[in-house]
Design an enzyme around this catalytic site. Sequence first.
Site, PDB file in Angstrom:
ATOM      1  N   GLY A 105      27.842   7.206   6.595  1.00  0.00           N
ATOM      2  CA  GLY A 105      28.630   7.440   7.795  1.00  0.00           C
ATOM      3  C   GLY A 105      30.113   7.157   7.549  1.00  0.00           C
ATOM      4  O   GLY A 105      30.965   7.893   7.983  1.00  0.00           O
ATOM      5  N   GLY A 123      27.658  -5.992  10.009  1.00  0.00           N
ATOM      6  CA  GLY A 123      26.219  -5.830  10.160  1.00  0.00           C
ATOM      7  C   GLY A 123      25.421  -7.028   9.694  1.00  0.00           C
ATOM      8  O   GLY A 123      24.705  -7.661  10.488  1.00  0.00           O
ATOM      9  N   ILE A 138      26.758 -13.775  -1.066  1.00  0.00           N
ATOM     10  CA  ILE A 138      26.288 -12.433  -1.395  1.00  0.00           C
ATOM     11  C   ILE A 138      24.760 -12.445  -1.307  1.00  0.00           C
ATOM     12  O   ILE A 138      24.077 -13.137  -2.065  1.00  0.00           O
ATOM     13  CB  ILE A 138      26.774 -12.017  -2.797  1.00  0.00           C
ATOM     14  N   GLY A 187      30.886  -9.971   4.784  1.00  0.00           N
ATOM     15  CA  GLY A 187      30.847  -8.515   4.886  1.00  0.00           C
ATOM     16  C   GLY A 187      31.475  -7.876   3.672  1.00  0.00           C
ATOM     17  O   GLY A 187      32.512  -8.319   3.171  1.00  0.00           O
ATOM     18  N   GLU A 201      33.580  -2.797   3.473  1.00  0.00           N
ATOM     19  CA  GLU A 201      34.891  -2.150   3.559  1.00  0.00           C
ATOM     20  C   GLU A 201      35.936  -2.689   2.600  1.00  0.00           C
ATOM     21  O   GLU A 201      36.842  -1.972   2.195  1.00  0.00           O
ATOM     22  CB  GLU A 201      35.379  -2.223   5.016  1.00  0.00           C
TER      23      GLU A 201
HETATM   24 MO1  MOS Z   1      33.146   1.208   9.464  1.00  0.00          MO
HETATM   25  S1  MOS Z   1      34.796   2.436   9.496  1.00  0.00           S
HETATM   26  O1  MOS Z   1      33.699  -0.001  10.522  1.00  0.00           O
HETATM   27  O2  MOS Z   1      31.904   2.084  10.159  1.00  0.00           O
END
Ligand code: MOS
Length: 708
Positions: free
Chosen positions: A233, A503, A585, A658, A661
């Site tokens: 996504g 997440g 991790i 996280g 990103e």
């Molecule tokens: Mo990511 S751009 O926060 O799905």
Amino acid sequence: MTATAEHAVGAKVTRLEGSDKVTGKARYASDYPSENPAFAWIVQSPVPRGQIVGIDVDGALSSDGVVAVLWHGNTPTLATDDPELAVLQSDRVSYRGQVVALVVAESIEAARQGSQMVRLRLRVEDHDVTLAEDSPLLYSPEKVNPNYPADTEAGDPDTALANADIVVDARYQTPSYHNNPMEPHATMAVWRDDSLTVYDSNQGASPVQAALAKAFSIDKEQVRVVSTHVGGGFGSKGTPRPIVVLAALAARTVARPVKLAATRQQMFAFVGYRTPTIQRVRLGATSDGTLTAIVHDVVEQTSQLSEFAEQTAVITRSMYRSANRRTTHRLARLDVPTPSWMRAPGEAPGSFALESAIDELAFALGIDPVELRARNEPESDPETGLRFSSRNLLGCLSEGARRFGWGGRDPRPCMRRDGRWLVGSGVASSTYPARVQPSKAAATALEGGTFNFQLAAADIGTGARTALTQIAADALGVPLERVSVALGDSRLPEAPLAGGSMGTGSWGWAICKAAEALTERLRSTGGQVPQGGIRVEVDTSSDVADQTDLARYAYGAQFVEARVDVDTGEVRIPRMVGVFAAGRIVNPLTARSQLIGGMTMGLSMALLEESIVDPLVGGWVNTDLADYHIASYADVGDIDVSWLDEDDPDLNPVGTKGIGEIGIVGTAAAVANAVHHAVGIRVRDLPIRLDKLVTHSLSSVGEDAQSV
Ligand code: MOS
């Protein structure tokens, strides 16, 4: 898999659904079978701005196999308050490629054929799709995403710049980028009476469920969203997109299941993209490299439909110490699709400008760029004054320098030549906020000593299912084989989306809490599990309290070797080193893949990706993977990913920051800095295409270079 390991967290567990995926057993949205499905095809506006005066659907309706044509004149009113989802509701055209009609037919071919028979009558209006620093349309948004002030200022940056020993003042530009997940956006919608089931490709079943319930004025319980497997996504499936609403509208109209899958070309119009940016960075410093002023001014775009304000300069508020600082964002409302989320929104384009400017300052001062960053390391968050929960940027930089072989680097550009290649090295910092959101989860103890956890989390290919199973096993203190996690279904306890690198921390927190509650219950039954099992359900809303008490960020350092062909200007990146500090991790195998993926996407952003606007037609022209170039296997050299052990108790029960990103943040700057080191040319507008280098006649540049 290391099933016998005492702790599942930290073990290299292979993807639990891996064999399902490679054998084709795993179903993606449009793979689900149904009885008597119809297929939909989208008709898009050929112009960016205007009014639909009429639509002639007779030809389409008499085309073979067509069963319905939906357009704004015959589409039921939707109760959505999201302009992005208000499809076929108005005669206005707000961007090129906007959905103006939907053809439903017996087959996908018949629907496509029918779509070509739809005749649009448009009153075309003048449009503006060009972002410019002096655009008369620029305005100050109230907030930038997700909820930051648009402008901030500390001290007196203008005076500090005027008094600085040295000033870097540079403009950087990034183009539009389009999210291109492997699996295009797709939905199959099925109505039974007033209940709707959608098999949909998204990053969060619960938010899609809520959006559909609202749009169709039904209870959330009447909507089920199934997204067991999702093929990526990168943010484009983070918020509900038009496809899912269109499929549901069509299925209700024809009273049959309807499948709707976007083509790659269509995705360039309506699933989102990263805004282009024009960024001016000014750095003032003393001659010893102490920053005295940081100013970062951003110009970017949004649409006529809604405001999306990318937080491009926010990274600059917290990265380096300086008594004087200003950051601003200005938006132009253009006749374009609304920009949306794309991997590290804000930090990805913002870090290109900031980390390039830091390199320019290091070069101008003759200070090593790693050392310059160390000299400006803040004690606390420069913007808020808050304590960092942990900040290991310098650790990442020094470990990265060691792994890369940075020591003894000759800072002069154009000094290394290997045959036709000029060789350089570059570095940049990475950071990304470590956030969590409330989540629910349920846990069930079953007869025979197995456990099942349930929550509407999303595994978009990241390995979330596997990581959550590891977390659950440790939280219960049982081997991995005795635990399963069900996700990807809105019938499961409500959970936040897979986004913002939140997440694992958010869902993992709920899983830990559920495990605790279940353990408690089992203690009270003496470990006995009755027939039907024991089920507990929890909600972390009260645990995930105010997160503004500390500054929580992941950090990283990226080192890049660049080679530039002296004759053609072609850039190759034979090796990259990324060292990250991202809390605990959970799964080194899937984490490594996430970080390699992020760095690859950053390399792609640096050298290849660019959505090219044609101001005349009012839209992008390179809308497929033949013309929109994404780094592929042959473009990527050796990527060395590692991380520092980090035990941060101030995050969440699992201790994660996280990793989805941060891998893309800083990569493009590291590449640009390495290219500068190789050839002495500073490319400030991405991508670094060969035409931006070859005009400088590189073959003479490297004549004095040493062989490497
Ligand atoms: Mo990511 S751009 O926060 O799905």
